[in-house]
Design a protein around this motif. Structure first.
Motif, PDB file in Angstrom:
ATOM      1  N   ARG A  48       0.832  -1.200   0.000  1.00  0.00           N
ATOM      2  CA  ARG A  48       0.000   0.000   0.000  1.00  0.00           C
ATOM      3  C   ARG A  48       0.870   1.256   0.000  1.00  0.00           C
ATOM      4  O   ARG A  48       0.634   2.194  -0.744  1.00  0.00           O
ATOM      5  CB  ARG A  48      -0.891   0.051   1.270  1.00  0.00           C
ATOM      6  N   ARG A  49       1.886   1.254   0.857  1.00  0.00           N
ATOM      7  CA  ARG A  49       2.746   2.443   0.980  1.00  0.00           C
ATOM      8  C   ARG A  49       3.638   2.618  -0.240  1.00  0.00           C
ATOM      9  O   ARG A  49       3.951   3.739  -0.637  1.00  0.00           O
ATOM     10  CB  ARG A  49       3.618   2.334   2.236  1.00  0.00           C
ATOM     11  N   MET A  50       4.073   1.501  -0.855  1.00  0.00           N
ATOM     12  CA  MET A  50       5.032   1.598  -1.953  1.00  0.00           C
ATOM     13  C   MET A  50       4.364   1.977  -3.279  1.00  0.00           C
ATOM     14  O   MET A  50       5.013   2.462  -4.194  1.00  0.00           O
ATOM     15  CB  MET A  50       5.791   0.288  -2.099  1.00  0.00           C
ATOM     16  N   ILE A  51       3.065   1.688  -3.387  1.00  0.00           N
ATOM     17  CA  ILE A  51       2.320   2.054  -4.599  1.00  0.00           C
ATOM     18  C   ILE A  51       1.118   2.886  -4.153  1.00  0.00           C
ATOM     19  O   ILE A  51      -0.026   2.460  -4.257  1.00  0.00           O
ATOM     20  CB  ILE A  51       1.866   0.796  -5.382  1.00  0.00           C
ATOM     21  N   PRO A  52       1.380   4.091  -3.660  1.00  0.00           N
ATOM     22  CA  PRO A  52       0.295   4.871  -3.039  1.00  0.00           C
ATOM     23  C   PRO A  52      -0.774   5.330  -4.027  1.00  0.00           C
ATOM     24  O   PRO A  52      -1.890   5.662  -3.627  1.00  0.00           O
ATOM     25  CB  PRO A  52       1.021   6.065  -2.414  1.00  0.00           C
TER      26      PRO A  52
END
Lengths: 111, 111
Positions: A48-52
Motif C-alpha cells: 500500500r505504501r510503496m504504490i500509493p
C-alpha cells in the motif's frame, strides 16, 4: 501436415503465448506490484505504501489476479494480529529478470 | 537532499519509466503489431492479414498511437495506387529484442 496449416498453427501458438504474457503484465498496476514483491517478500501494508497511487480495492483485486495466474503467492502467519505476506512463486522468480529489463524500454523512449 | 526525499524521488523516476514502458506495450494489440513490423517493413494490408482478430478501426488507431509514441513510422510512396508501409523507428529497433524476450514469460506460465 502441409506447410500452410503448419504456419497457421505456429502463428496461433505464438498468439496464445503472447496473450498469456499480456495477461500477466496487463493494466496499470501488475508490473508495479511484481517489481515491489520481486526484490523481497512484502506485507500488504508495505505494498500500500510503496504504490500509493493505487486504490485499496484495485490493489486487492490485482493481487488476487496475480495469485490466480500463479505469479505471486500469499502466506498467512498464525500470529496476533495475523501477518500476511506476498512473495513471487518460483515461476514468478523465473521471469522476474525479463520483466525488470522492460524498464529499459521506458528509458529509451523518455530520452 | 536527505535520504527520504532521495528515495521518494527515485521511486517517482522509476514509476515514470515504468509508465512510459506500459504506454508502449499496453492493450491487446501493440505488442502484436510491434512483433509483426519488427521483423520487416509491412504494408497495411499485410498487417490486417497477420493480425486478423483486430478490427480495422482499432488497428488504425493503434498504429497511430505507436507512431505518436515514436515506436513506428509510416512511409508513403508516391505510386499508383499509393503504397503505405510501416517500419520500426530506430528507438523501436533498439527495444525490439527486449520486447521479443517477453514471450518467454507466456511460455513459462503456459507450461
Amino acid at each position: 501436415m502441409d506447410a500452410k496449416i503448419s504456419t497457421q498453427k505456429s502463428i496461433g501458438t505464438k498468439h496464445s503465448i503472447l496473450d498469456k504474457t499480456l495477461e500477466i503484465i496487463r493494466g496499470k498496476w501488475r508490473l508495479h506490484i511484481i517489481y515491489q514483491i520481486g526484490t523481497e517478500v512484502r506485507r500488504y501494508g508495505e505494498l500500500r505504501r510503496m504504490i500509493p497511487q493505487v486504490s485499496e480495492k484495485v490493489l486487492i483485486q490485482e493481487l488476487k489476479s496475480l495469485m490466480n495466474l500463479g505469479v505471486i503467492e500469499k502466506k498467512i502467519y498464525n500470529e496476533v494480529p495475523p501477518r500476511v505476506e506476498y512473495a513471487l512463486t518460483s515461476k514468478g522468480r523465473q521471469v522476474l529478470p525479463i520483466l525488470l529489463k522492460l524498464t529499459t524500454v521506458g528509458e529509451v523512449f523518455l530520452k
